[in-house]
Scaffold this motif. Sequence first.
Motif, PDB file in Angstrom:
ATOM      1  N   LEU A  23       0.826  -1.213   0.000  1.00 23.32           N
ATOM      2  CA  LEU A  23       0.000   0.000   0.000  1.00 23.32           C
ATOM      3  C   LEU A  23       0.860   1.262   0.000  1.00 23.32           C
ATOM      4  N   THR A  24       1.938   1.234   0.746  1.00 24.63           N
ATOM      5  CA  THR A  24       2.829   2.391   0.800  1.00 24.63           C
ATOM      6  C   THR A  24       3.449   2.664  -0.569  1.00 24.63           C
ATOM      7  N   LEU A  25       3.950   1.634  -1.216  1.00 24.17           N
ATOM      8  CA  LEU A  25       4.605   1.825  -2.508  1.00 24.17           C
ATOM      9  C   LEU A  25       3.616   2.238  -3.593  1.00 24.17           C
ATOM     10  N   VAL A  26       2.396   1.724  -3.563  1.00 22.77           N
ATOM     11  CA  VAL A  26       1.384   2.161  -4.533  1.00 22.77           C
ATOM     12  C   VAL A  26       1.020   3.629  -4.287  1.00 22.77           C
ATOM     13  N   ALA A  27       0.885   4.019  -3.025  1.00 13.62           N
ATOM     14  CA  ALA A  27       0.591   5.423  -2.714  1.00 13.62           C
ATOM     15  C   ALA A  27       1.731   6.335  -3.169  1.00 13.62           C
ATOM     16  N   VAL A  28       2.967   5.896  -2.963  1.00 18.45           N
ATOM     17  CA  VAL A  28       4.125   6.680  -3.412  1.00 18.45           C
ATOM     18  C   VAL A  28       4.134   6.777  -4.935  1.00 18.45           C
TER      19      VAL A  28
END
Length: 140
Positions: free
Chosen positions: A98-103
């Motif tokens: 989720l963090t990498l997709v948001a980034v």
Amino acid sequence: MATITTSRTSAPMPTGIASGVGFAGAIVATILAVAVGSTHDPLWALVPLGVVTAGVASVTSWTGAVVTAWICWSLDSGFVLGREAQLTFSPAAGVAALTLVAVALAGGLVGRWVRMERTARVEPAGQPIQSANEAPDNFS
């Protein structure tokens, strides 16, 4: 006198090239993350992987951004969270995904905004540009 007309646009990096750049960057980021001991605190591994994801996402298409986030997550899951080079599906892996997709989405939005601003500030298309062959000779 012949004139050349041009318009400067900022086209995004092709997805295939961006995926390769993201893959190479993710490998380097993962090696660095493991070298500094982020296997004990996996959130720190997301810093270099997030930088790679944001950087590639800002210069490519949405597909290239998501592919880069997926590559970064795969390496994080396989080499930081799971030490045996096998994907790990755990709560920490979910947070990383989720963090990498948001980034990737944030980097993509910033990149598109910068490209729109750059294109808007360029002179209108059709402005004549003097070619180098027809430049005045100052050596006489």
